[in-house]
Design a protein around this motif. Sequence first.
Motif, PDB file in Angstrom:
ATOM      1  N   ALA A 146      -6.961   2.106  -4.895  1.00 36.27           N
ATOM      2  CA  ALA A 146      -7.584   3.030  -5.858  1.00 36.27           C
ATOM      3  C   ALA A 146      -8.424   4.072  -5.134  1.00 36.27           C
ATOM      4  CB  ALA A 146      -8.445   2.258  -6.853  1.00 36.27           C
ATOM      5  N   VAL A 147      -9.027   3.667  -3.987  1.00 36.17           N
ATOM      6  CA  VAL A 147      -9.863   4.592  -3.224  1.00 36.17           C
ATOM      7  C   VAL A 147      -9.006   5.550  -2.401  1.00 36.17           C
ATOM      8  CG1 VAL A 147     -11.653   4.760  -1.447  1.00 36.17           C
ATOM      9  CG2 VAL A 147     -11.738   2.907  -3.137  1.00 36.17           C
ATOM     10  N   TYR A 148      -7.964   5.030  -1.766  1.00 35.25           N
ATOM     11  CA  TYR A 148      -7.218   5.822  -0.794  1.00 35.25           C
ATOM     12  C   TYR A 148      -5.920   6.421  -1.348  1.00 35.25           C
ATOM     13  CZ  TYR A 148     -10.517   3.984   2.555  1.00 35.25           C
ATOM     14  OH  TYR A 148     -11.683   3.672   3.219  1.00 35.25           O
ATOM     15  N   CYS A 149      -5.423   5.874  -2.451  1.00 32.63           N
ATOM     16  CA  CYS A 149      -4.180   6.401  -3.037  1.00 32.63           C
ATOM     17  C   CYS A 149      -4.397   7.032  -4.397  1.00 32.63           C
ATOM     18  CB  CYS A 149      -3.140   5.280  -3.172  1.00 32.63           C
ATOM     19  SG  CYS A 149      -2.762   4.444  -1.627  1.00 32.63           S
ATOM     20  N   GLY A 150      -5.553   6.789  -5.011  1.00 35.52           N
ATOM     21  CA  GLY A 150      -5.845   7.373  -6.307  1.00 35.52           C
ATOM     22  C   GLY A 150      -5.890   6.330  -7.411  1.00 35.52           C
ATOM     23  N   VAL A 151      -6.811   6.528  -8.345  1.00 36.54           N
ATOM     24  CA  VAL A 151      -6.974   5.586  -9.451  1.00 36.54           C
ATOM     25  C   VAL A 151      -5.728   5.500 -10.328  1.00 36.54           C
ATOM     26  CG1 VAL A 151      -8.277   5.127 -11.564  1.00 36.54           C
ATOM     27  CG2 VAL A 151      -9.484   5.759  -9.465  1.00 36.54           C
ATOM     28  N   PRO A 152      -5.082   6.610 -10.696  1.00 36.39           N
ATOM     29  CA  PRO A 152      -3.870   6.483 -11.524  1.00 36.39           C
ATOM     30  C   PRO A 152      -2.783   5.650 -10.830  1.00 36.39           C
ATOM     31  CG  PRO A 152      -4.676   8.728 -11.583  1.00 36.39           C
ATOM     32  CD  PRO A 152      -5.465   8.028 -10.523  1.00 36.39           C
ATOM     33  N   ALA A 153      -2.611   5.832  -9.521  1.00 36.10           N
ATOM     34  CA  ALA A 153      -1.608   5.052  -8.802  1.00 36.10           C
ATOM     35  C   ALA A 153      -1.954   3.568  -8.826  1.00 36.10           C
ATOM     36  CB  ALA A 153      -1.488   5.542  -7.358  1.00 36.10           C
ATOM     37  N   ALA A 154      -3.220   3.245  -8.592  1.00 38.63           N
ATOM     38  CA  ALA A 154      -3.638   1.851  -8.612  1.00 38.63           C
ATOM     39  C   ALA A 154      -3.524   1.267 -10.012  1.00 38.63           C
ATOM     40  CB  ALA A 154      -5.078   1.727  -8.102  1.00 38.63           C
ATOM     41  N   ASN A 155      -3.818   2.074 -11.039  1.00 39.63           N
ATOM     42  CA  ASN A 155      -3.712   1.601 -12.412  1.00 39.63           C
ATOM     43  C   ASN A 155      -2.276   1.181 -12.729  1.00 39.63           C
ATOM     44  OD1 ASN A 155      -4.746   1.229 -15.161  1.00 39.63           O
ATOM     45  ND2 ASN A 155      -3.465   3.006 -15.657  1.00 39.63           N
ATOM     46  N   SER A 156      -1.315   1.998 -12.313  1.00 43.32           N
ATOM     47  CA  SER A 156       0.093   1.658 -12.529  1.00 43.32           C
ATOM     48  C   SER A 156       0.472   0.412 -11.731  1.00 43.32           C
ATOM     49  CB  SER A 156       0.979   2.829 -12.114  1.00 43.32           C
ATOM     50  OG  SER A 156       0.718   3.974 -12.904  1.00 43.32           O
ATOM     51  N   ALA A 157      -0.071   0.290 -10.520  1.00 38.57           N
ATOM     52  CA  ALA A 157       0.248  -0.867  -9.677  1.00 38.57           C
ATOM     53  C   ALA A 157      -0.287  -2.155 -10.282  1.00 38.57           C
ATOM     54  CB  ALA A 157      -0.318  -0.650  -8.283  1.00 38.57           C
ATOM     55  N   PHE A 158      -1.497  -2.120 -10.804  1.00 36.29           N
ATOM     56  CA  PHE A 158      -2.057  -3.318 -11.443  1.00 36.29           C
ATOM     57  C   PHE A 158      -1.203  -3.732 -12.646  1.00 36.29           C
ATOM     58  CE2 PHE A 158      -6.126  -2.749  -9.172  1.00 36.29           C
ATOM     59  CZ  PHE A 158      -6.426  -4.073  -8.896  1.00 36.29           C
ATOM     60  N   ALA A 159      -0.704  -2.747 -13.400  1.00 37.46           N
ATOM     61  CA  ALA A 159       0.147  -3.069 -14.552  1.00 37.46           C
ATOM     62  C   ALA A 159       1.433  -3.753 -14.095  1.00 37.46           C
ATOM     63  CB  ALA A 159       0.462  -1.794 -15.337  1.00 37.46           C
ATOM     64  N   VAL A 160       2.029  -3.242 -13.030  1.00 35.68           N
ATOM     65  CA  VAL A 160       3.244  -3.871 -12.507  1.00 35.68           C
ATOM     66  C   VAL A 160       2.946  -5.278 -12.014  1.00 35.68           C
ATOM     67  CG1 VAL A 160       4.977  -3.754 -10.672  1.00 35.68           C
ATOM     68  CG2 VAL A 160       4.339  -1.682 -11.916  1.00 35.68           C
ATOM     69  N   THR A 214       0.825  -1.208   0.000  1.00 32.27           N
ATOM     70  CA  THR A 214       0.000   0.000   0.000  1.00 32.27           C
ATOM     71  C   THR A 214       0.863   1.262   0.000  1.00 32.27           C
ATOM     72  OG1 THR A 214      -1.707  -1.187   1.234  1.00 32.27           O
ATOM     73  CG2 THR A 214      -1.837   1.211   1.219  1.00 32.27           C
ATOM     74  N   ALA A 215       1.887   1.270   0.838  1.00 30.27           N
ATOM     75  CA  ALA A 215       2.758   2.446   0.910  1.00 30.27           C
ATOM     76  C   ALA A 215       3.491   2.687  -0.399  1.00 30.27           C
ATOM     77  CB  ALA A 215       3.766   2.264   2.060  1.00 30.27           C
ATOM     78  N   LEU A 216       3.935   1.614  -1.040  1.00 30.07           N
ATOM     79  CA  LEU A 216       4.659   1.755  -2.300  1.00 30.07           C
ATOM     80  C   LEU A 216       3.751   2.262  -3.415  1.00 30.07           C
ATOM     81  CD1 LEU A 216       6.851  -1.475  -2.123  1.00 30.07           C
ATOM     82  CD2 LEU A 216       7.602   0.898  -1.780  1.00 30.07           C
ATOM     83  N   VAL A 217       2.493   1.803  -3.429  1.00 32.83           N
ATOM     84  CA  VAL A 217       1.539   2.321  -4.416  1.00 32.83           C
ATOM     85  C   VAL A 217       1.299   3.804  -4.172  1.00 32.83           C
ATOM     86  CG1 VAL A 217      -0.852   2.200  -5.220  1.00 32.83           C
ATOM     87  CG2 VAL A 217       0.411   0.090  -4.766  1.00 32.83           C
ATOM     88  N   ALA A 218       1.111   4.164  -2.905  1.00 29.50           N
ATOM     89  CA  ALA A 218       0.803   5.564  -2.575  1.00 29.50           C
ATOM     90  C   ALA A 218       1.904   6.511  -3.043  1.00 29.50           C
ATOM     91  CB  ALA A 218       0.589   5.697  -1.071  1.00 29.50           C
ATOM     92  N   HIS A 219       3.145   6.071  -2.967  1.00 28.31           N
ATOM     93  CA  HIS A 219       4.268   6.938  -3.327  1.00 28.31           C
ATOM     94  C   HIS A 219       4.792   6.695  -4.740  1.00 28.31           C
ATOM     95  CE1 HIS A 219       4.857   8.877   0.586  1.00 28.31           C
ATOM     96  NE2 HIS A 219       4.472   7.732   1.122  1.00 28.31           N
ATOM     97  N   GLY A 220       4.163   5.761  -5.457  1.00 34.42           N
ATOM     98  CA  GLY A 220       4.555   5.539  -6.847  1.00 34.42           C
ATOM     99  C   GLY A 220       5.899   4.881  -7.026  1.00 34.42           C
ATOM    100  N   HIS A 221       6.363   4.110  -6.034  1.00 37.61           N
ATOM    101  CA  HIS A 221       7.666   3.434  -6.126  1.00 37.61           C
ATOM    102  C   HIS A 221       7.481   2.090  -6.826  1.00 37.61           C
ATOM    103  CE1 HIS A 221       9.213   6.595  -3.665  1.00 37.61           C
ATOM    104  NE2 HIS A 221       8.634   6.182  -2.542  1.00 37.61           N
ATOM    105  N   LEU A 222       7.392   2.131  -8.155  1.00 37.95           N
ATOM    106  CA  LEU A 222       6.975   0.953  -8.901  1.00 37.95           C
ATOM    107  C   LEU A 222       8.038  -0.138  -8.964  1.00 37.95           C
ATOM    108  CD1 LEU A 222       4.953   2.617 -11.809  1.00 37.95           C
ATOM    109  CD2 LEU A 222       4.177   1.835  -9.562  1.00 37.95           C
TER     110      LEU A 222
END
Length: 416
Positions: A388-402, A352-360
């Motif tokens: 996606a709810v707490y960190c943002g949809v774009p962040a979650a979108n990138s996380a799902f791709a990874v 969760t923390a890594l998604v929130a900060h975009g550390h892919l």
Amino acid sequence: MADRPLLHYHRDGREEEGEIERPPLILGPSIGTSMRLWDEVVPTLAADHTVIRYDLPGHGRTPASALPSLKPDAITIADLAQTVLNLANTLGIKRFHYAGVSLGGAIGTWLAIHRPERIASLAVVCSSAHFGDPQYWQARAKAVRDEGIGPVADAASGRWFTARFAASGAPIAEALLDDLRGADPAGYAACCDALAGLDLRGQLGAISAPTLVIAGSEDISTPVEHARELAGAIPDAKLLEVAEAAHLACVEQPQIVAEALRSHLAVGAVAAPIAEQNAESSAEPNAKPGTGRDAGMAVRRAVLGDAHVDRAIANTTDFTADFQDLITRYAWGEIWTRPGLDRRMRSAVTLTALVAHGHLSELAMHLRGALNNGLTRAEVGEILLQTAVYCGVPAANSAFAVAQQVFAQLDTESEA
């Protein structure tokens, strides 16, 4: 005496026969129980250790004659500790990790005080340095010798389990009560004598082994206050209070206890030599035995895998060496080894923390680690969906791709 029987034991782990090569862990039971109280905990611990469980004298399949005497008031905690050392010596184990419940925990505490060279790490579960008024245990010993085990067994469920667990019909609860009913009164009474004479409160400061104290929040036999006393007096000891558990916490909450023990064992992972081996042979180059770096390296390898860690070490330069050391000592050695959260939960928090900060790139690494720690792909998906709810949809979108890339790589690796 040379012809005195050994404690009956059972060995669990990847090595079924022959010389013990993995770090040995000896598990001690509570008075009145058998080694089966560890049944649900052992599979987690046996993944990394050779686990040796034993029955107390007069319990399970250990005869009461394993003790040097069965006369009233003759047996002390030192005598019981010596039976454990006799077993270890017979198995060729010079130094070992030890975890014990109640009386089994007191045996480990005595060993850590009086035979520190034998104990690599100590875990004391629902135990105490002093089990109350000696007259209570003397009276119980006399009653058992005079009347048998029956009256003790009739009252045991209320001492051992929470009311919820006792009413649940769990097969292990009845199995342990059956073990108590089958105990030899002479051996049980001798163990009561040992508890009557036990008082280690003034000696706890001598313990040097890494120590974890676990308490059941609803334990009436050894209340949480006893655990706090142990943890407060043993240098650098850690304390974990387990909710919804009474005296046999490893039976009522086996997963929590297992994960806490697994994390704790990493602290002494390189300090458990077998026979003539020593910790230096298994440590990383330049590691300092007994430090947070050793524990951190053990957990780092367990979570991320040897291949990843070996690459990181190989790529370390003079410029990055201090940073790599910081990661190993602090992140892995101080935080990931704490008993308060199991590794599944720590992975969930980390993702969760890594998604929130975009550390892919770090996310990709920890996605593999999360699966190693027991999270399923479906659970990872739920974690990422909630981000996606707490960190943002774009962040979650990138996380799902990874995550899709990592899963595809794992599938390819498994087919190779």
